[in-house]
Design an enzyme around this catalytic site. Structure first.
Site, PDB file in Angstrom:
ATOM      1  N   PHE A 149     -35.061 -19.451   6.960  1.00 58.39           N
ATOM      2  CA  PHE A 149     -35.688 -18.186   7.371  1.00 58.39           C
ATOM      3  C   PHE A 149     -35.598 -17.919   8.872  1.00 58.39           C
ATOM      4  CE2 PHE A 149     -39.286 -20.970   8.379  1.00 58.39           C
ATOM      5  CZ  PHE A 149     -39.699 -20.437   9.583  1.00 58.39           C
ATOM      6  N   CYS A 281     -34.745 -25.068  15.397  1.00 65.21           N
ATOM      7  CA  CYS A 281     -34.427 -26.487  15.236  1.00 65.21           C
ATOM      8  C   CYS A 281     -34.010 -27.091  16.562  1.00 65.21           C
ATOM      9  CB  CYS A 281     -33.332 -26.673  14.198  1.00 65.21           C
ATOM     10  SG  CYS A 281     -31.785 -25.943  14.737  1.00 65.21           S
TER      11      CYS A 281
HETATM   12  P1  NAD Z   1     -36.262 -24.656   3.666  1.00 63.90           P
HETATM   13  O1  NAD Z   1     -35.639 -25.986   3.545  1.00 63.90           O
HETATM   14  O2  NAD Z   1     -37.616 -24.447   3.107  1.00 63.90           O
HETATM   15  O3  NAD Z   1     -35.334 -23.545   2.976  1.00 63.90           O
HETATM   16  C1  NAD Z   1     -33.951 -23.471   3.254  1.00 63.90           C
HETATM   17  C2  NAD Z   1     -33.244 -22.888   2.031  1.00 63.90           C
HETATM   18  O4  NAD Z   1     -33.449 -23.759   0.916  1.00 63.90           O
HETATM   19  C3  NAD Z   1     -33.779 -21.526   1.623  1.00 63.90           C
HETATM   20  O5  NAD Z   1     -32.685 -20.698   1.307  1.00 63.90           O
HETATM   21  C4  NAD Z   1     -34.654 -21.816   0.399  1.00 63.90           C
HETATM   22  O6  NAD Z   1     -34.636 -20.780  -0.541  1.00 63.90           O
HETATM   23  C5  NAD Z   1     -34.027 -23.064  -0.187  1.00 63.90           C
HETATM   24  N1  NAD Z   1     -35.004 -23.975  -0.819  1.00 63.90           N
HETATM   25  C6  NAD Z   1     -36.300 -24.157  -0.458  1.00 63.90           C
HETATM   26  N2  NAD Z   1     -36.867 -25.118  -1.226  1.00 63.90           N
HETATM   27  C7  NAD Z   1     -35.902 -25.551  -2.082  1.00 63.90           C
HETATM   28  C8  NAD Z   1     -35.854 -26.548  -3.121  1.00 63.90           C
HETATM   29  N3  NAD Z   1     -36.915 -27.262  -3.412  1.00 63.90           N
HETATM   30  N4  NAD Z   1     -34.704 -26.731  -3.775  1.00 63.90           N
HETATM   31  C9  NAD Z   1     -33.600 -26.014  -3.471  1.00 63.90           C
HETATM   32  N5  NAD Z   1     -33.597 -25.054  -2.506  1.00 63.90           N
HETATM   33  C10 NAD Z   1     -34.721 -24.825  -1.818  1.00 63.90           C
HETATM   34  O7  NAD Z   1     -36.222 -24.286   5.230  1.00 63.90           O
HETATM   35  P2  NAD Z   1     -36.884 -23.040   5.939  1.00 63.90           P
HETATM   36  O8  NAD Z   1     -38.359 -23.228   5.990  1.00 63.90           O
HETATM   37  O9  NAD Z   1     -36.345 -21.765   5.419  1.00 63.90           O
HETATM   38  O10 NAD Z   1     -36.281 -23.210   7.407  1.00 63.90           O
HETATM   39  C11 NAD Z   1     -36.870 -24.005   8.399  1.00 63.90           C
HETATM   40  C12 NAD Z   1     -36.245 -25.370   8.453  1.00 63.90           C
HETATM   41  O11 NAD Z   1     -34.840 -25.248   8.704  1.00 63.90           O
HETATM   42  C13 NAD Z   1     -36.773 -26.228   9.587  1.00 63.90           C
HETATM   43  O12 NAD Z   1     -36.932 -27.535   9.128  1.00 63.90           O
HETATM   44  C14 NAD Z   1     -35.676 -26.156  10.632  1.00 63.90           C
HETATM   45  O13 NAD Z   1     -35.628 -27.240  11.532  1.00 63.90           O
HETATM   46  C15 NAD Z   1     -34.478 -26.122   9.770  1.00 63.90           C
HETATM   47  N6  NAD Z   1     -33.319 -25.608  10.487  1.00 63.90           N
HETATM   48  C16 NAD Z   1     -32.406 -26.521  10.897  1.00 63.90           C
HETATM   49  C17 NAD Z   1     -31.326 -26.109  11.623  1.00 63.90           C
HETATM   50  C18 NAD Z   1     -30.316 -27.105  12.119  1.00 63.90           C
HETATM   51  O14 NAD Z   1     -29.344 -26.700  12.691  1.00 63.90           O
HETATM   52  N7  NAD Z   1     -30.501 -28.400  11.912  1.00 63.90           N
HETATM   53  C19 NAD Z   1     -31.165 -24.755  11.930  1.00 63.90           C
HETATM   54  C20 NAD Z   1     -32.109 -23.836  11.468  1.00 63.90           C
HETATM   55  C21 NAD Z   1     -33.204 -24.286  10.748  1.00 63.90           C
END
Ligand code: NAD
Length: 484
Positions: A149, A281
């Site tokens: 998100f 992140c």
């Molecule tokens: P999230 O892991 O909750 O969701 C990411 C994606 O996974 C979404 O599209 C969501 O629909 C899907 N998803 C959620 N739960 C799932 C499940 N149980 N099974 C399968 N798919 C699922 O992450 P978020 O809250 O949207 O984003 C924030 C996180 O992303 C933070 O931890 C941040 O650090 C990380 N992030 C990392 C980077 C990087 O480069 N390392 C960059 C941006 C964000």
């Protein structure tokens, strides 16, 4: 509703699905602004079929032809920067300046894709008299990109320009919390001339992610999100024999040495921890203060107090996120940490139902506290004290994550020591948010990334391509050799 209902984008058209819908809430004010379908596997199948149909013609174009579309697309991004930023802001909650910077970064990522013809020329060598071996970069087919998100525009651009320019077709699964931005991505790609079916969007949540990981026609899965889900996706995709790059969460340490420039350090640390409301992140969320640096921490608190929710600080994504962040602060305080700047109970006049947390600085945090080890993902900086640089590096090295680490110092030798010994993929020396600019690649280490390649830049080329090796002999009169 301010925006019309979200639909999936398949074969160049927005299409209905009979799946259940979820409300899209603007975190700026808590208002319902749209609704998004929680698509079913059948919707994914339709998108894969469309991509399969488009792929032969798309992969059959030369890369020089394909990137012409991305030159036009980059211009469209620049021409529509403010409109795109408004959508990003309304669904994600970041400030206008942050949203503009996000879309501008997407343009830079697209610019890199335009340079790909210069990087994938392949190789050719006469390996025996009259016999040539030639190596070509070929696309892998139908690929998927699953996004979080916090950067609704930029993170899809980490993958889509490179993957498509290299000849793949893509299914994008945006975060269901911020699905609006992707609509304009699809529209602008089409306007730039992208053939129907090359880029498709399937909205939804867990069911679509699992469907992508299991789908026999999708050989490559790219994921960005939390470490918890990155592990699930990486295991599931690779157990189905796919290639997968899965980026996870982060806890980035900023080591501050007594000789650091106080003004620069204070300003950068405050900006790093609070930019995008700490939902980055790459945010430096943990400071390791080495020796006597109280004068820097005082300035840092002054800088933090200048950051005001609703003015130069956006909202966090949801009420649940606000409660989680404030819960971490309270637990740390109860465990003996000292809250120097307190962002709990923040509010913005006229946006009483928005989800705001003010900038927060907490001193005397110990490395064993949950707030020191876990990703808080809010505008919160914890300060841990260390007597020596060795001790500071040991704290940094003990993290399960490894996205970024930084050092503030005027000493080249000490900076070099941190560069060498920090256990993270992206290092900043007097830089608060050390995102590598193109053509360099982006990704961390440890539990911040699963898989081999980085997600952007030159490192991503190997992920989106496979090598074809051809041996050719044209002049049999040259005689028999070991390849005959
Ligand atoms: P999230 O892991 O909750 O969701 C990411 C994606 O996974 C979404 O599209 C969501 O629909 C899907 N998803 C959620 N739960 C799932 C499940 N149980 N099974 C399968 N798919 C699922 O992450 P978020 O809250 O949207 O984003 C924030 C996180 O992303 C933070 O931890 C941040 O650090 C990380 N992030 C990392 C980077 C990087 O480069 N390392 C960059 C941006 C964000």
């Amino acid at each position: 509703m301010k925006y019309s209902e979200i639909k999936n984008f398949i074969a160049g058209r927005f299409v209905e699905t009979n799946a259940a819908k979820m409300e899209v809430i603007s975190p700026l004010n808590g208002e319902k602004i749209s609704s998004v379908p929680l698509s079913k596997k059948a919707d994914l199948d339709r998108a894969v079929e469309a991509a399969k149909e488009a792929w032969p013609a798309w992969a059959g174009m030369t890369i020089k032809e394909r990137v012409q579309i991305f030159y036009r697309y980059k211009t469209l991004l620049e021409q529509n920067l403010e409109e795109l930023a408004t959508i990003v802001r309304e669904e994600n909650g970041k400030t206008t300046d942050e949203a503009i910077a996000e879309v501008a970064k997407s343009a830079e990522l697209t610019e890199f894709a335009c340079s790909l013809p210069q990087l994938v020329q392949g190789e050719i060598l006469e390996v025996s008299r009259g016999v040539e071996c030639r190596v070509e970069y070929k696309p892998v087919g139908i690929v998927a990109s699953i996004a979080p998100f916090n950067f609704p525009h930029m993170v899809p651009h980490w993958t889509l320009p490179n993957a498509l320019a290299l000849g793949n077709c893509m299914i994008l699964k945006p975060s269901e919390l911020v699905p609006l931005t992707a609509i304009r991505i699809a529209e602008m790609l089409k306007e730039a001339g992208l053939p129907d079916g090359v880029f498709n969007i399937v909205n939804g949540a867990q069911e679509i992610v699992e469907g992508i990981c299991d789908h026999p026609e999708i050989p490559a899965v790219s994921f960005v999100g939390s470490t918890k889900v990155a592990k699930i996706v990486y295991k599931r995709a690779t157990s189905n024999l796919k290639r997968c790059t899965a980026l996870g969460g982060a806890k980035n340490h900023l080591i501050v040495l007594p000789d650091a420039n106080p003004e620069m350090t204070a300003k950068d640390a405050a900006a790093s921890m609070s930019g995008c409301a700490g939902q980055r992140c790459m945010a430096s969320s943990a400071m390791v203060a080495v020796g006597e640096v109280d004068h820097i921490i005082e300035k840092l608190c002054d800088e933090a107090r200048k950051i005001v929710p609703g003015q130069n600080l956006g909202s966090v994504i949801s009420q649940a996120a606000k409660e989680r962040i404030e819960g971490y602060i309270t637990a740390a305080e109860n465990a003996g940490a000292k809250v120097l700047v307190d962002g709990r109970n923040a509010g913005v006049q006229g946006c009483e139902n928005g989800f705001y947390v003010g900038p927060t600085v907490i001193d005397n945090v110990t490395p064993d506290m949950p707030i020191a080890k876990e990703e808080v993902f809010g505008p919160v900086l914890v300060i841990m004290r260390a007597k020596t640089l060795d001790e500071a590096i040991a704290i940094e090295n003990s993290s399960n994550y490894g996205n970024a680490a930084g050092v503030y110092t005027q000493s080249g030798g000490l900076a070099r020591e941190v560069m060498e010994r920090a256990g993270a993929g992206m290092i900043g020396v007097n830089i608060g948010v050390p995102v590598p600019r193109e053509p360099f690649s982006f990704a961390g280490w440890n539990e911040s990334k699963f898989g081999v390649n980085d997600i952007t830049g030159k490192s991503s080329i190997a992920f989106w391509t496979q090598l074809k090796k051809t041996s050719t002999k044209w002049n049999p009169e040259a005689g028999i050799n070991w390849m005959s």
